[in-house]
Design a protein around this motif. Structure first.
Motif, mmCIF file in Angstrom:
data_model
loop_
_atom_site.group_PDB
_atom_site.id
_atom_site.type_symbol
_atom_site.label_atom_id
_atom_site.label_comp_id
_atom_site.label_asym_id
_atom_site.label_seq_id
_atom_site.Cartn_x
_atom_site.Cartn_y
_atom_site.Cartn_z
ATOM 1 N N ARG A 1 0.816 -1.218 0.000
ATOM 2 C CA ARG A 1 0.000 0.000 0.000
ATOM 3 C C ARG A 1 0.849 1.267 0.000
ATOM 4 O O ARG A 1 0.408 2.310 -0.448
ATOM 5 N N ASN B 1 -11.161 5.455 -2.957
ATOM 6 C CA ASN B 1 -12.048 4.586 -2.189
ATOM 7 C C ASN B 1 -12.218 3.237 -2.882
ATOM 8 O O ASN B 1 -12.387 2.207 -2.234
ATOM 9 N N GLY C 1 -8.491 1.511 -2.427
ATOM 10 C CA GLY C 1 -8.170 1.122 -1.047
ATOM 11 C C GLY C 1 -9.281 1.521 -0.086
ATOM 12 O O GLY C 1 -9.127 2.459 0.692
ATOM 13 N N PRO C 2 -10.407 0.795 -0.105
ATOM 14 C CA PRO C 2 -11.578 1.214 0.674
ATOM 15 C C PRO C 2 -11.325 1.283 2.181
ATOM 16 O O PRO C 2 -11.958 2.089 2.868
ATOM 17 N N HIS C 3 -10.395 0.484 2.693
ATOM 18 C CA HIS C 3 -10.167 0.509 4.140
ATOM 19 C C HIS C 3 -9.234 1.645 4.543
ATOM 20 O O HIS C 3 -9.093 1.948 5.719
ATOM 21 N N GLU C 4 -8.595 2.260 3.582
ATOM 22 C CA GLU C 4 -7.644 3.318 3.901
ATOM 23 C C GLU C 4 -8.153 4.703 3.509
ATOM 24 O O GLU C 4 -7.702 5.699 4.062
ATOM 25 N N GLY D 1 -11.638 6.565 3.025
ATOM 26 C CA GLY D 1 -13.095 6.599 3.117
ATOM 27 C C GLY D 1 -13.697 7.626 2.182
ATOM 28 O O GLY D 1 -12.998 8.498 1.653
ATOM 29 N N HIS E 1 -4.746 6.762 10.202
ATOM 30 C CA HIS E 1 -4.743 5.915 9.012
ATOM 31 C C HIS E 1 -4.335 4.517 9.487
ATOM 32 O O HIS E 1 -3.614 4.393 10.475
ATOM 33 N N PRO E 2 -4.763 3.444 8.827
ATOM 34 C CA PRO E 2 -4.378 2.105 9.294
ATOM 35 C C PRO E 2 -2.863 1.914 9.440
ATOM 36 O O PRO E 2 -2.424 1.072 10.202
#
Ligand SMILES: Nc1nc2c(c(=O)[nH]1)N[C@H]1C(S)=C(S)[C@@H](COP(=O)(O)O)O[C@H]1N2
Ligand SMILES: [Mo]
Length: 339
Positions: A29, A286, A289-292, A294, A305-306
Motif C-alpha cells: 500500500r 475509495n 483502497g476502501p479501508h484506507e 473513506g 490511518h491504518p
C-alpha cells in the motif's frame, strides 16, 4: 506476509523514480500513496548515484532522481496561460486566515500527488506532454440548466477571487497555498440543483497519450464526490489559478477542486465533468483502497490511518511538524454538517 508491509529502504520522498506497476491492486500500500520522508539533498543524491553507477552513468541516473530546482519545477507550463489577464485576483481576507505562513511556491510545485502522471511526488517531471488547453467542463445530471463551459467562458462566468487555504494530504504532509477561483456553489446555483439530488461527482480527464500512468491498471478516470451540502459549503472552491497565476500543470491545470477540510485526495485535479446525482458515487481512492480512504475523509487527528498516525503533519518546504486539527482547522464552517 502482509500486503501493507512497510518497505523502508524505498522511502525517498519526491526524488525517487517511478515504481513499476505490474499488479497495481496487489502492491504494498505504501506504493499506492507512499509515505513521505525528508527530501535528500542534491549532494546526497549525487553521492548515491555515483556509488551505484559511477562516472557518466551517475549523471544519467541523477537526471531521473534529482529533486528539481525552483526554475525547473515552476516552468512546467500552464498550457497557454488561460485567462492570464485575470490574475492576480483580490484576496478575500475572511477566507484566508490560516494562522500559518504561506508555503514557498516552488516547494508546493515540487511535491505533488498526481497519479495520472506518476506514483512519485515529482509530477512536475512528468507533465510535459499534458496539454490542458483547449479544455471544457461539463455541468450535468440533476440540474435545471446543464451546460458545457468552454474554459474561457468558465473563467469569466464567475468573479475570480484569491483564498489562502490549508491543504492536508492523507499522507501527513501539508501546505498553505493561495488559490484563485470561485466557490463551487456559484456554479451549482447557476445550474439549478434539482430537489432529488444528493451528491456531486467530479471526473478528471482520461488521456493515456498525455499521462503515462493512465495506461496502467487503475480505475481511470480519477473521480471524486461530495454530498450536495458539502458541495454547497462556503469553502468548497473551484481553483483556476495558484500563487496569483493560472494553474500549474502539476497542481491540476486548468481547473481543480479544493476542499480544504478534507484529505487532499478529495480535491480532484484537472476536472472535466461536474455531475449532480442522487446516490453516493464510487471514487478513485475509495475503490483502490476502501479501508484506507473513506468517502467522507474529513481531516481528523484522532482517527489514524491504518498505517500511520494522523495526529501531526509535516509542512512542505520547511519540514516543520504541526499538530493536525479536526476539519483541518475549518470546524467553524463545516462542523455543523456532521452533527
Ligand atoms: N486527478 C487527480 N486529482 C488529485 C490527485 C490525483 O492523483 N489525480 N491527487 C490528490 C491528492 S492525494 C492530493 S494530496 C492533492 C494534491 O494537490 P497538489 O499536488 O496540488 O498539492 O490532489 C488530489 N487530487
Ligand atoms: Mo494526498
Amino acid at each position: 506476509m502482509s500486503p501493507i508491509r512497510r518497505r523502508v529502504w524505498y522511502s525517498g520522498g519526491d526524488a525517487r523514480g517511478d515504481t513499476p506497476m505490474s499488479q497495481p491492486f496487489d502492491r504494498p500500500r505504501n506504493e499506492i500513496t507512499p509515505e513521505d520522508a525528508p527530501r535528500p539533498t542534491r549532494r546526497r543524491w549525487l553521492a548515491i548515484a555515483a556509488g551505484l553507477a559511477g562516472g557518466g552513468a551517475a549523471a544519467g541516473l541523477y537526471h531521473f532522481l534529482r529533486p528539481g530546482g525552483d526554475d525547473e519545477v515552476l516552468n512546467t507550463g500552464t498550457g497557454g496561460d488561460p485567462g492570464g489577464d485575470l490574475y492576480p485576483a483580490a484576496r478575500v481576507p475572511a477566507f484566508s486566515d490560516t494562522g500559518r505562513p504561506l508555503t514557498d511556491r516552488a516547494d508546493a510545485a515540487r511535491h505533488c500527488n498526481f497519479y495520472e502522471f506518476t506514483s512519485t511526488k515529482a509530477a512536475w517531471r512528468h507533465v510535459g506532454a499534458f496539454n490542458p488547453t483547449p479544455w471544457s467542463v461539463e455541468v450535468a445530471g440533476l440540474v435545471d440548466a446543464p451546460r458545457v463551459y468552454d474554459l474561457d467562458d468558465l473563467l469569466r462566468a464567475f468573479p475570480l477571487e484569491e483564498r489562502v487555504y490549508r491543504m492536508r494530504c492523507v499522507e501527513a504532509w501539508a501546505m498553505v497555498v493561495p488559490w484563485t477561483g470561485f466557490p463551487l456553489r456559484a456554479l451549482l446555483r447557476k445550474a439549478g440543483v434539482k430537489a432529488a439530488a444528493t451528491h456531486v461527482r467530479f471526473t478528471s480527464f482520461n488521456r493515456p497519450a498525455e499521462a503515462a500512468n493512465q495506461s496502467r491498471g487503475f480505475p481511470w478516470p480519477y473521480t471524486e464526490g461530495l454530498t450536495v451540502a458539502e458541495a454547497m459549503n462556503d469553502l468548497t472552491f473551484i481553483a483556476t489559478g495558484v500563487y496569483g497565476r493560472s494553474m500549474l500543470k502539476q497542481h491540476g491545470a486548468p481547473v481543480r477542486l479544493v476542499v480544504p477540510w478534507k484529505y487532499g485526495f478529495k480535491s480532484g485535479k484537472s476536472v472535466t465533468r461536474i455531475e449532480v446525482i442522487d446516490s453516493r458515487p464510487a471514487t478513485f481512492w475509495n475503490t483502490v483502497g476502501p479501508h484506507e480512504y473513506g468517502f467522507e475523509s474529513n481531516v481528523d487527528p484522532a482517527v489514524p490511518h491504518p498505517r500511520w498516525s494522523q495526529a501531526s503533519e509535516r509542512m512542505l518546504g520547511t519540514g516543520e511538524s504541526r499538530p493536525t486539527e479536526k476539519y483541518n482547522g475549518y470546524g467553524e464552517w463545516v462542523a455543523k454538517m456532521y452533527g
